[in-house]
Design a protein around this motif. Structure first.
Motif, PDB file in Angstrom:
ATOM      1  N   ILE A 112       7.651   2.366   4.696  1.00 15.95           N
ATOM      2  CA  ILE A 112       8.317   1.515   3.722  1.00 15.95           C
ATOM      3  C   ILE A 112       9.432   0.751   4.417  1.00 15.95           C
ATOM      4  O   ILE A 112      10.284   1.342   5.090  1.00 15.95           O
ATOM      5  N   LEU A 113       9.429  -0.546   4.268  1.00 14.17           N
ATOM      6  CA  LEU A 113      10.414  -1.402   4.923  1.00 14.17           C
ATOM      7  C   LEU A 113      10.937  -2.431   3.933  1.00 14.17           C
ATOM      8  O   LEU A 113      10.192  -2.974   3.119  1.00 14.17           O
ATOM      9  N   GLY A 114      12.212  -2.701   4.009  1.00 19.22           N
ATOM     10  CA  GLY A 114      12.772  -3.831   3.280  1.00 19.22           C
ATOM     11  C   GLY A 114      12.833  -3.664   1.783  1.00 19.22           C
ATOM     12  O   GLY A 114      12.533  -4.607   1.045  1.00 19.22           O
ATOM     13  N   LEU A 115      13.221  -2.480   1.302  1.00 17.60           N
ATOM     14  CA  LEU A 115      13.451  -2.314  -0.133  1.00 17.60           C
ATOM     15  C   LEU A 115      14.746  -3.036  -0.490  1.00 17.60           C
ATOM     16  O   LEU A 115      15.805  -2.740   0.043  1.00 17.60           O
ATOM     17  N   ARG A 116      14.652  -3.988  -1.394  1.00 19.19           N
ATOM     18  CA  ARG A 116      15.808  -4.763  -1.822  1.00 19.19           C
ATOM     19  C   ARG A 116      15.843  -4.831  -3.349  1.00 19.19           C
ATOM     20  O   ARG A 116      14.813  -5.033  -3.987  1.00 19.19           O
ATOM     21  N   VAL A 117      17.032  -4.672  -3.899  1.00 19.98           N
ATOM     22  CA  VAL A 117      17.253  -4.883  -5.331  1.00 19.98           C
ATOM     23  C   VAL A 117      18.491  -5.761  -5.470  1.00 19.98           C
ATOM     24  O   VAL A 117      19.529  -5.480  -4.857  1.00 19.98           O
ATOM     25  N   SER A 118      18.391  -6.817  -6.249  1.00 16.08           N
ATOM     26  CA  SER A 118      19.512  -7.728  -6.440  1.00 16.08           C
ATOM     27  C   SER A 118      20.733  -6.963  -6.935  1.00 16.08           C
ATOM     28  O   SER A 118      20.622  -6.108  -7.820  1.00 16.08           O
ATOM     29  N   PRO A 119      21.916  -7.223  -6.372  1.00 13.99           N
ATOM     30  CA  PRO A 119      23.126  -6.494  -6.774  1.00 13.99           C
ATOM     31  C   PRO A 119      23.381  -6.507  -8.279  1.00 13.99           C
ATOM     32  O   PRO A 119      23.910  -5.538  -8.832  1.00 13.99           O
TER      33      PRO A 119
END
Length: 409
Positions: A112-119
């Protein structure tokens, strides 16, 4: 997860309509190790899925609000076959114990790479939903284990994976980063550096490193990738010349007492980094060191590269060697790699090694730019169907070395 869950839709990334929105989320998310007010920002070049596209199987998912179609999160994942341990061959000729040897044990591993959630949309269960959906895809495609890499001080990420997703702390490698100076580094005159052909590099890696943890079965695909800039072997001066080199077969049959090898991967064409939050004083000091280094390169003064604007770097992987002087030979290879990065316009070179890697002392690096304790967490997705029984890999003790796949850095 809460009331907001029903308003979140997780679906596959569509580059034709999602690329701009995904880039906006990336820009709002500061990633990487931080120190005080300094933080690293990752700027992907081109298609945001490019960092996993070089793997055998890959997927990118996005999370969007069902009402406005706004993308508020994303995750990337890939699957490959790697070594997870060692076993003694039971197929030796006439069951002769002298003829037995260590052979690689492979397993299907997901990353798993690059898990992003908008602040603005955190603490709504979006990250968990993205991970669970990605794991479903992993399982459907036969992955036996899943792992992630995160900063050792990223409490939010660690809590998500260990507390909510069932991952366990597994390995704590070190990321070593060295700046690229305006002057060239001197490669020891006691060492000869030979660039290997693709076939020689593959043979050397498969013969000497295929039982190292995380070694990819498709090492040939890695070496043949356009981002791979070459594999370099360091031997004692006089043992070989570039003209007398006759291939890895002969080398492996009669190697020198000490030698080292590494490969170089061009991350510059995939993504760039930027250090944010530096004061004007710090930026001025850094610029001064660069000016002096450029005007007086013969002084060989260490200078701070331009890291306060987007910069590219090279990644050193496949680092290995043998013998009492192997660390010194690694140091010579790192100097060669530094000069290559200088020619290509990179600001830093980086590598990642196991915590107790015997050759770690040979890798030059600046402590302030490096991360001594990266954290890899792992989870068993199902039964172990690898070629041979090694039990549960998640419970195995760390080995001295590991192979860091450049496609996932």
């Amino acid at each position: 997860m809460g009331e907001d869950e029903c308003y979140i839709v997780v679906r596959e990334y569509d580059p034709s309509r999602d690329i701009t929105s995904v880039e906006e989320v990336e820009k709002r998310c500061e990633v990487g190790p931080s120190s005080g007010k300094l933080s690293l920002f990752t700027d992907l070049l081109g298609d945001p899925i490019c960092r996993v596209r070089h793997s055998p199987a890959f997927l990118m998912l996005v999370a969007e609000l069902s009402s406005t179609k706004e993308i508020v999160g994303m995750i990337r994942g890939c699957i490959k076959t790697v070594t997870c341990g060692k076993k003694i061959s039971r197929n030796s000729k006439n069951n002769d114990p002298i003829a037995t040897k260590l052979v690689p044990v492979y397993t299907k591993l997901a990353y798993i790479l690059g898990l992003r959630v908008s602040p603005s949309h955190r603490r709504m269960g979006i990250g968990l939903k993205l991970v669970v959906t990605m794991e479903d895809w992993f399982t459907q495609n036969g992955a036996e284990y899943s792992y992630i890499a995160t900063e050792n001080d990223n409490r939010a990420s660690i809590n998500l994976f260990t507390d909510k997703c069932g991952y366990s702390r597994f390995r704590t490698p070190a990321i070593l980063v060295n700046p690229v100076f305006a002057h060239r580094l001197t490669v020891s005159n006691q060492v000869t550096v030979i660039e290997l052909s693709l076939s020689d590099a593959e043979l050397l890696y498969r013969h000497r490193f295929s039982t190292v943890e995380f070694f990819p079965r498709d090492i040939d695909s890695v070496l043949n990738n356009r981002l791979n800039l070459g594999t370099f072997l360091a031997v004692p001066r006089g043992f070989y010349t570039r003209e007398s080199w006759s291939g890895s077969d002969k080398f492996l049959s009669d190697p020198p007492e000490s030698w080292a090898v590494l490969s170089v991967w061009n991350c510059k064409d995939v993504f760039r980094l930027e250090v944010r939050g530096a004061s004007r004083t710090r930026k001025t000091l850094a610029k001064t060191t660069r000016v002096v280094d450029k005007l007086l390169p013969f002084l060989r003064l260490p200078s701070i590269p331009e890291v306060f604007r987007p910069f590219g770097f090279h990644f050193l992987y496949g680092l290995g060697g043998e013998g009492p002087r192997a660390a010194k030979f690694v140091n010579a290879l790192c100097a060669h790699a530094h000069n290559l990065a200088k020619e290509k316009g990179c600001s830093v070179v980086a590598t990642e090694v196991a915590k107790h890697e015997p050759l770690k002392d040979g890798v030059p690096h600046w402590k302030r730019l490096s991360c001594d304790h990266d954290l890899w967490c792992i989870k068993r997705l199902g039964e172990d169907y690898s070629d041979g029984s090694v039990g549960d890999w998640t419970k195995s003790p760390p080995e001295p070395s590991l192979f860091v796949d450049p496609r996932e850095f």
